[in-house]
Motif scaffolding. Structure first.
Motif, short mmCIF file in Angstrom:
data_model
loop_
_atom_site.label_atom_id
_atom_site.label_comp_id
_atom_site.label_asym_id
_atom_site.label_seq_id
_atom_site.Cartn_x
_atom_site.Cartn_y
_atom_site.Cartn_z
N SER A 76 -37.06 28.34 -13.45
CA SER A 76 -37.47 26.96 -13.72
C SER A 76 -37.42 26.15 -12.44
CB SER A 76 -36.53 26.33 -14.76
OG SER A 76 -36.79 24.95 -14.90
N LYS A 77 -38.39 25.25 -12.28
CA LYS A 77 -38.40 24.38 -11.10
C LYS A 77 -37.44 23.21 -11.24
CE LYS A 77 -43.15 25.34 -9.61
NZ LYS A 77 -44.48 24.75 -9.32
N ASN A 78 -37.20 22.77 -12.47
CA ASN A 78 -36.40 21.56 -12.68
C ASN A 78 -35.19 21.76 -13.59
OD1 ASN A 78 -38.26 19.73 -11.22
ND2 ASN A 78 -39.66 20.26 -12.90
N HIS A 79 -35.12 22.88 -14.30
CA HIS A 79 -33.98 23.18 -15.18
C HIS A 79 -33.79 22.09 -16.23
CE1 HIS A 79 -32.98 26.38 -12.31
NE2 HIS A 79 -33.32 25.49 -11.40
N GLU A 80 -34.90 21.53 -16.71
CA GLU A 80 -34.79 20.40 -17.63
C GLU A 80 -34.20 20.79 -18.98
OE1 GLU A 80 -39.27 21.56 -17.59
OE2 GLU A 80 -37.54 21.57 -16.24
N ARG A 81 -34.56 21.96 -19.51
CA ARG A 81 -33.99 22.38 -20.79
C ARG A 81 -32.49 22.67 -20.65
NH1 ARG A 81 -38.97 25.06 -20.50
NH2 ARG A 81 -40.48 24.41 -22.10
N THR A 82 -32.13 23.25 -19.53
CA THR A 82 -30.73 23.57 -19.28
C THR A 82 -29.89 22.30 -19.20
OG1 THR A 82 -31.49 25.47 -18.00
CG2 THR A 82 -29.19 24.84 -17.75
N LYS A 83 -30.33 21.35 -18.42
CA LYS A 83 -29.58 20.10 -18.28
C LYS A 83 -29.57 19.33 -19.59
CE LYS A 83 -30.49 19.50 -13.33
NZ LYS A 83 -31.05 18.59 -12.30
N ALA A 84 -30.68 19.37 -20.32
CA ALA A 84 -30.74 18.67 -21.60
C ALA A 84 -29.72 19.23 -22.58
CB ALA A 84 -32.14 18.76 -22.18
N LEU A 85 -29.61 20.55 -22.66
CA LEU A 85 -28.62 21.16 -23.54
C LEU A 85 -27.20 20.79 -23.10
CD1 LEU A 85 -27.89 23.09 -25.86
CD2 LEU A 85 -27.97 24.97 -24.20
N PHE A 120 -22.50 34.60 -6.89
CA PHE A 120 -23.73 34.01 -6.35
C PHE A 120 -24.34 33.06 -7.36
CE2 PHE A 120 -28.41 34.55 -5.45
CZ PHE A 120 -28.40 33.80 -4.30
N ASP A 121 -24.50 31.79 -6.98
CA ASP A 121 -25.03 30.76 -7.88
C ASP A 121 -26.34 30.23 -7.33
OD1 ASP A 121 -25.12 29.07 -10.06
OD2 ASP A 121 -23.05 28.41 -9.84
N SER A 122 -27.45 30.82 -7.79
CA SER A 122 -28.77 30.48 -7.26
C SER A 122 -29.15 29.03 -7.51
CB SER A 122 -29.85 31.37 -7.89
OG SER A 122 -29.55 32.72 -7.75
N TRP A 123 -28.78 28.50 -8.68
CA TRP A 123 -29.33 27.22 -9.11
C TRP A 123 -28.33 26.07 -9.16
CZ3 TRP A 123 -33.82 28.45 -8.03
CH2 TRP A 123 -34.47 29.59 -8.52
N ALA A 124 -27.10 26.28 -8.77
CA ALA A 124 -26.10 25.21 -8.86
C ALA A 124 -26.48 23.98 -8.04
CB ALA A 124 -24.73 25.73 -8.40
N GLY A 125 -27.26 24.17 -6.99
CA GLY A 125 -27.66 23.05 -6.14
C GLY A 125 -28.52 22.02 -6.84
N PHE A 126 -28.98 22.32 -8.06
CA PHE A 126 -29.76 21.35 -8.83
C PHE A 126 -28.87 20.38 -9.60
CE2 PHE A 126 -33.01 24.46 -7.97
CZ PHE A 126 -34.18 23.72 -7.90
N LEU A 127 -27.56 20.57 -9.53
CA LEU A 127 -26.63 19.75 -10.31
C LEU A 127 -25.98 18.67 -9.47
CD1 LEU A 127 -24.79 22.60 -12.26
CD2 LEU A 127 -26.46 20.99 -13.21
N THR A 128 -25.59 17.59 -10.12
CA THR A 128 -24.72 16.61 -9.47
C THR A 128 -23.32 17.21 -9.39
OG1 THR A 128 -24.01 15.58 -11.54
CG2 THR A 128 -26.02 14.70 -10.49
N GLU A 129 -22.51 16.68 -8.48
CA GLU A 129 -21.13 17.17 -8.39
C GLU A 129 -20.37 16.90 -9.69
OE1 GLU A 129 -17.06 16.86 -5.70
OE2 GLU A 129 -18.86 15.75 -5.08
N ARG A 130 -20.64 15.77 -10.32
CA ARG A 130 -19.97 15.44 -11.58
C ARG A 130 -20.27 16.48 -12.65
NH1 ARG A 130 -22.65 11.35 -12.51
NH2 ARG A 130 -23.94 12.09 -14.24
N ASP A 131 -21.54 16.82 -12.79
CA ASP A 131 -21.92 17.82 -13.80
C ASP A 131 -21.38 19.19 -13.44
OD1 ASP A 131 -23.17 15.98 -15.38
OD2 ASP A 131 -25.22 16.49 -14.73
N TYR A 132 -21.40 19.52 -12.17
CA TYR A 132 -20.88 20.82 -11.75
C TYR A 132 -19.39 20.93 -12.12
CZ TYR A 132 -19.47 24.79 -8.95
OH TYR A 132 -18.95 26.00 -8.57
#
Length: 355
Positions: A164-173, A210-222
């Motif tokens: 996913s380019k934006n991980h919108e479903r993941t963040k929404a869940l 290895f966390d490929s997509w963690a960089g799409f998160l805010t520190e708070r959400d992480y």
């Protein structure tokens, strides 16, 4: 208790010396994705064989793992695998589609989907057999690094159904139904730990989360939704082997990631090593650094490559002198690009070993 009887005693391995914060005989180096499409011998042995089939073939995964060690004189092998291997072994319908990546047949979207998600409950014998073959060939100065994907990245593939380019479903869940999110992360974490324990029992010398997509998160959400699970995985092998924690585009997350417990922190190319070290040390004390050459510099020619290697080495030494780091393992800031000239990799390793 995990069986550690197959672990080798490697007192002279530069990678392990550096990972322990000691002074190695030479600057250790290995490259993420060093075993792969940049090597003609890899393309030959993989011809006509699907990616996941390769990961479950002991002789083939051992051969692919060893190819860059033979060619480049790197100080560590990285187990040839994929982050979705434990999902496949658990019985989840997943395939790696060329040109796209992992694709999940039945994406996880509801509490019922999570409850029905298979969890890995057995050893992956094919991987253990492959590790045994690798250890037979490695010398006592060459380490074998095991590899598992972090739970956030795996969760994103499961929820999105693929890359996913934006991980919108993941963040929404994550935000709309935290109870479902945490149940999903718990099941993934159980599977990842079981896969990691297969590797440890088979005799790996170190591991990387290895966390490929963690960089799409805010520190708070992480911190709220991811960190506890990554910590569980790292804690499951605490005191057994050196642990590396790496994520892509995670410069702002380094303070949080550093608290997960690894001895070594991987840094991508976007953040200078000395800057990364100060962030890490402020949050969790000094750690060993890993990184962080931009993979694109392998295309730039000898003079720019040497200059960048010199700069990164100096940044690491500056961090160590300042008390912000305890050692340095040279690596790329992500993986070897498929079109990289293998000779450029060999040349880079030789330059690094001269530092």
């Amino acid at each position: 208790m995990l069986d550690q009887s197959r672990r080798r005693n490697l007192s002279a391995a530069p990678f392990l010396e550096a990972a322990a914060g000691r002074t190695p005989s030479r600057t250790p180096v290995w490259f993420m994705r060093q075993a792969g499409r940049s090597l003609p011998e890899y393309r030959r042995v993989r011809e006509g064989i699907a990616m996941l089939d390769s990961c479950f073939d002991p002789a083939l995964l051992a051969e692919i793992t060893m190819q860059p060690v033979r060619r480049h004189d790197v100080d560590a092998a990285i187990l040839f695998s994929d982050i979705v291997v434990p999902l496949k072994a658990a019985g989840i319908a997943v395939d790696i589609v060329p040109g796209r990546g992992p694709v999940i047949a039945n994406p996880v979207t509801t509490a019922a989907d999570v409850a029905a998600l298979p969890v890995l409950d057995h050893e992956i014998d094919e991987v253990a057999q492959g590790i045994a073959l690798i250890l037979e060939e490695l010398s006592d100065t060459q380490a074998l690094i095991g590899f598992v994907g972090a739970p956030f990245t795996l969760a994103s593939y499961l929820v999105e159904g693929g890359p996913s380019k934006n991980h919108e479903r993941t963040k929404a869940l994550m935000h709309s139904d935290p109870s479902v999110w945490h149940a999903l992360m718990e099941r993934i974490t159980t599977t990842v730990i079981r896969f990691l324990h297969t590797q440890v029992s088979a005799g790996i010398d170190a591991m990387q989360l290895f966390d490929s997509w963690a960089g799409f998160l805010t520190e708070r959400d992480y911190r709220a939704h991811v960190l506890p699970y990554s910590k569980q995985i790292l804690d499951s092998v605490a005191g057994m082997i050196p642990r590396i924690h790496f994520g892509v585009a995670t410069g702002e997350l380094l303070p949080a990631m550093a608290t997960a417990g690894s001895e070594v922190m991987g840094v991508d190319w976007r953040t200078p090593l000395d800057v990364a070290a100060s962030r890490i040390a402020a949050a969790a004390g000094p750690k060993v650094l890993q990184g962080n050459l931009d993979p694109a510099l392998l295309f730039a020619g000898a003079e720019p490559l040497q200059a960048e290697i010199n700069l990164i080495t100096q940044q690491a030494r500056t961090a160590i002198a300042a008390g912000h780091a305890t050692g340095h393992i040279f690596n790329l800031g992500h993986g070897v690009l498929p079109s990289t000239d293998p000779q450029a990799i060999t040349d880079a390793v030789a330059m690094i070993h001269q530092q």
